[in-house]
Scaffold this motif. Structure first.
Motif, PDB file in Angstrom:
ATOM      1  N   ALA A 108      -6.787  37.087  28.060  1.00 40.77           N
ATOM      2  CA  ALA A 108      -5.484  36.581  28.480  1.00 40.77           C
ATOM      3  C   ALA A 108      -4.472  37.133  27.498  1.00 40.77           C
ATOM      4  CB  ALA A 108      -5.479  35.056  28.478  1.00 40.77           C
ATOM      5  N   ALA A 109      -3.543  37.932  28.007  1.00 41.87           N
ATOM      6  CA  ALA A 109      -2.658  38.674  27.115  1.00 41.87           C
ATOM      7  C   ALA A 109      -1.905  37.771  26.160  1.00 41.87           C
ATOM      8  CB  ALA A 109      -1.682  39.515  27.935  1.00 41.87           C
ATOM      9  N   GLY A 110      -1.327  36.687  26.681  1.00 38.77           N
ATOM     10  CA  GLY A 110      -0.578  35.779  25.810  1.00 38.77           C
ATOM     11  C   GLY A 110       0.742  36.387  25.363  1.00 38.77           C
ATOM     12  N   GLN A 111       1.622  35.554  24.863  1.00 39.77           N
ATOM     13  CA  GLN A 111       2.913  36.003  24.384  1.00 39.77           C
ATOM     14  C   GLN A 111       2.772  36.580  22.974  1.00 39.77           C
ATOM     15  OE1 GLN A 111       5.747  36.115  26.154  1.00 39.77           O
ATOM     16  NE2 GLN A 111       4.518  35.444  27.889  1.00 39.77           N
ATOM     17  N   PRO A 112       3.661  37.501  22.597  1.00 39.62           N
ATOM     18  CA  PRO A 112       3.618  38.038  21.229  1.00 39.62           C
ATOM     19  C   PRO A 112       3.797  36.932  20.189  1.00 39.62           C
ATOM     20  CG  PRO A 112       4.995  39.410  22.635  1.00 39.62           C
ATOM     21  CD  PRO A 112       4.661  38.188  23.427  1.00 39.62           C
ATOM     22  N   VAL A 113       3.180  37.127  19.066  1.00 36.73           N
ATOM     23  CA  VAL A 113       3.276  36.196  17.943  1.00 36.73           C
ATOM     24  C   VAL A 113       3.560  37.008  16.683  1.00 36.73           C
ATOM     25  CG1 VAL A 113       1.713  34.480  18.947  1.00 36.73           C
ATOM     26  CG2 VAL A 113       0.786  36.311  17.511  1.00 36.73           C
ATOM     27  N   THR A 146      -6.992  42.975   0.286  1.00 38.94           N
ATOM     28  CA  THR A 146      -7.556  41.877   1.069  1.00 38.94           C
ATOM     29  C   THR A 146      -7.386  40.567   0.306  1.00 38.94           C
ATOM     30  OG1 THR A 146      -9.712  42.300   0.069  1.00 38.94           O
ATOM     31  CG2 THR A 146      -9.220  43.427   2.134  1.00 38.94           C
ATOM     32  N   GLY A 147      -7.969  39.510   0.856  1.00 39.60           N
ATOM     33  CA  GLY A 147      -7.929  38.215   0.188  1.00 39.60           C
ATOM     34  C   GLY A 147      -6.731  37.359   0.552  1.00 39.60           C
ATOM     35  N   LYS A 148      -6.049  37.673   1.670  1.00 39.08           N
ATOM     36  CA  LYS A 148      -4.898  36.878   2.074  1.00 39.08           C
ATOM     37  C   LYS A 148      -5.232  36.031   3.298  1.00 39.08           C
ATOM     38  CE  LYS A 148      -1.223  39.591   0.026  1.00 39.08           C
ATOM     39  NZ  LYS A 148       0.134  40.139   0.190  1.00 39.08           N
ATOM     40  N   LEU A 149      -4.470  34.958   3.480  1.00 41.39           N
ATOM     41  CA  LEU A 149      -4.659  34.080   4.623  1.00 41.39           C
ATOM     42  C   LEU A 149      -3.786  34.552   5.776  1.00 41.39           C
ATOM     43  CD1 LEU A 149      -4.570  30.600   2.827  1.00 41.39           C
ATOM     44  CD2 LEU A 149      -6.580  31.950   3.448  1.00 41.39           C
ATOM     45  N   LEU A 150      -4.311  34.429   6.988  1.00 45.75           N
ATOM     46  CA  LEU A 150      -3.564  34.816   8.180  1.00 45.75           C
ATOM     47  C   LEU A 150      -2.791  33.605   8.700  1.00 45.75           C
ATOM     48  CD1 LEU A 150      -2.925  36.912  10.388  1.00 45.75           C
ATOM     49  CD2 LEU A 150      -4.904  36.016  11.640  1.00 45.75           C
ATOM     50  N   VAL A 151      -1.480  33.766   8.821  1.00 43.19           N
ATOM     51  CA  VAL A 151      -0.615  32.722   9.370  1.00 43.19           C
ATOM     52  C   VAL A 151      -0.087  33.221  10.705  1.00 43.19           C
ATOM     53  CG1 VAL A 151       1.476  31.352   9.033  1.00 43.19           C
ATOM     54  CG2 VAL A 151       0.024  31.935   7.075  1.00 43.19           C
ATOM     55  N   THR A 152      -0.396  32.502  11.779  1.00 42.00           N
ATOM     56  CA  THR A 152       0.056  32.866  13.119  1.00 42.00           C
ATOM     57  C   THR A 152       1.281  32.044  13.464  1.00 42.00           C
ATOM     58  OG1 THR A 152      -2.224  33.365  13.772  1.00 42.00           O
ATOM     59  CG2 THR A 152      -0.608  33.087  15.531  1.00 42.00           C
ATOM     60  N   VAL A 153       2.369  32.719  13.810  1.00 41.23           N
ATOM     61  CA  VAL A 153       3.644  32.059  14.110  1.00 41.23           C
ATOM     62  C   VAL A 153       3.953  32.222  15.593  1.00 41.23           C
ATOM     63  CG1 VAL A 153       6.120  31.987  13.621  1.00 41.23           C
ATOM     64  CG2 VAL A 153       4.482  32.473  11.776  1.00 41.23           C
ATOM     65  N   ARG A 154       4.159  31.109  16.279  1.00 37.16           N
ATOM     66  CA  ARG A 154       4.569  31.148  17.687  1.00 37.16           C
ATOM     67  C   ARG A 154       6.081  31.317  17.752  1.00 37.16           C
ATOM     68  NH1 ARG A 154       6.561  27.431  21.180  1.00 37.16           N
ATOM     69  NH2 ARG A 154       6.321  25.811  19.599  1.00 37.16           N
ATOM     70  N   LEU A 155       6.535  32.328  18.469  1.00 42.50           N
ATOM     71  CA  LEU A 155       7.962  32.593  18.591  1.00 42.50           C
ATOM     72  C   LEU A 155       8.594  31.608  19.573  1.00 42.50           C
ATOM     73  CD1 LEU A 155       7.861  36.496  18.765  1.00 42.50           C
ATOM     74  CD2 LEU A 155       7.966  35.017  16.745  1.00 42.50           C
ATOM     75  N   ARG A 156       9.788  31.122  19.234  1.00 46.63           N
ATOM     76  CA  ARG A 156      10.471  30.150  20.084  1.00 46.63           C
ATOM     77  C   ARG A 156      11.121  30.865  21.265  1.00 46.63           C
ATOM     78  NH1 ARG A 156      14.900  26.332  17.408  1.00 46.63           N
ATOM     79  NH2 ARG A 156      13.091  25.974  16.028  1.00 46.63           N
ATOM     80  N   PRO A 157      10.711  30.540  22.510  1.00 45.27           N
ATOM     81  CA  PRO A 157      11.267  31.247  23.671  1.00 45.27           C
ATOM     82  C   PRO A 157      12.706  30.825  23.964  1.00 45.27           C
ATOM     83  CG  PRO A 157       9.763  29.522  24.381  1.00 45.27           C
ATOM     84  CD  PRO A 157       9.679  29.569  22.884  1.00 45.27           C
TER      85      PRO A 157
END
Length: 270
Positions: free
Chosen positions: A142-147, A215-226
């Motif tokens: 499922a493509a999903g919206q860009p983040v 390496t060694g960093k945490l991944l933070v996923t941000v949802r963009l406000r539509p």
């Protein structure tokens, strides 16, 4: 021994015990009152005032599955390129054809569906086994919206929580002209990313090496406000934002809101 006349006259005067002592002049009392007022105001601000806290992280705006590099399994001459920048490809689709030293042709297939963001070879070029042929922004089932995918060191992640607001400075839309892109944290990785995980998300691009810095960093996923009123489809700190859609794999720097903190805690700790 000779004494001064004034000194002898002073000795003859009675003690003025009933005369009140003057501690300071009226001007001195005004000065003390001003200092006391400033001190009380400073203490009140230190306890009741609030200072905004934030932390900065760099990354890219892309699909939730990131990007992937399509590589050739065989060395040889590129006899044909079947994909172009911006085109959509399916899983298993032929990207290029490589002819080995024996004259046999080998197709280079995409393991993922998505949009081609770069083509690294051209017809007639000789490549080695493992050479990157193209980079694809993965669509996934499922493509999903860009983040926004941001990389944050574990030491900076203290206090960062899902739902926190984020303002993103986007390289493709200068903040001085179009403002900042708004979003909220959707998730935070529990464990630091390894080298293969970073490569799986960013495809080994030069931008990925820049933002990861190892390496060694945490991944933070941000949802963009539509926001359907803007051309880009997202909410900006300005009224309309940029007058064009955001290109894939856009570098961005996010400022993550950590809330407010009383100034006194900076001295005595939380």
């Amino acid at each position: 021994m000779k004494f001064r006349f004034k000194a002898l006259a002073k000795l003859r005067e009675p003690d003025e015990l009933d005369t009140p002592a003057i501690l300071t002049s009226p001007r001195g009392w005004v000065t003390l009152g001003c200092l006391a007022a400033v001190t009380v105001a400073a203490v009140a601000w230190a306890v009741l005032g609030r200072l905004p806290q934030s932390v900065s992280a760099s990354g890219v705006i892309t699909r939730p599955y990131g990007v992937a590099a399509v590589q050739s399994l065989y060395p040889g001459l590129v006899s044909g390129v079947r994909a172009s920048i911006g085109s959509q490809v399916r899983e298993g689709q032929e990207i290029a054809v490589v002819r080995d030293a024996r004259g046999a042709s080998h197709p280079v297939l995409s393991l993922f569906g998505g949009q081609v963001v770069s083509v690294e070879v051209a017809a007639g070029q000789v490549i080695e086994a493992g050479a990157t042929v193209a980079t694809i922004e993965r669509a996934g089932p499922a493509a999903g919206q860009p983040v926004a995918l941001l990389l944050l060191s574990p030491g900076q992640a203290a206090g960062v929580r899902p739902g926190a607001s984020v303002q993103l400075a986007v390289a493709a839309a200068p903040p001085t002209a179009f403002g900042l892109l708004r979003g909220r944290i959707r998730s935070i990785g529990q464990f630091p990313l390894t080298g293969p995980e970073v490569a799986a998300l960013f495809g080994g691009l030069a931008s990925a090496r820049t933002v990861a810095a190892g390496t060694g960093k945490l991944l933070v996923t941000v949802r963009l406000r539509p926001d359907g009123r803007t051309v880009s489809g997202y909410s900006w700190t300005t009224v309309s934002g940029p007058p064009y859609p955001l290109p894939p794999l856009t570098p961005a720097t996010g400022s993550i809101d950590l809330g407010e903190l009383a100034p006194v805690t900076l001295v005595f700790g939380r």
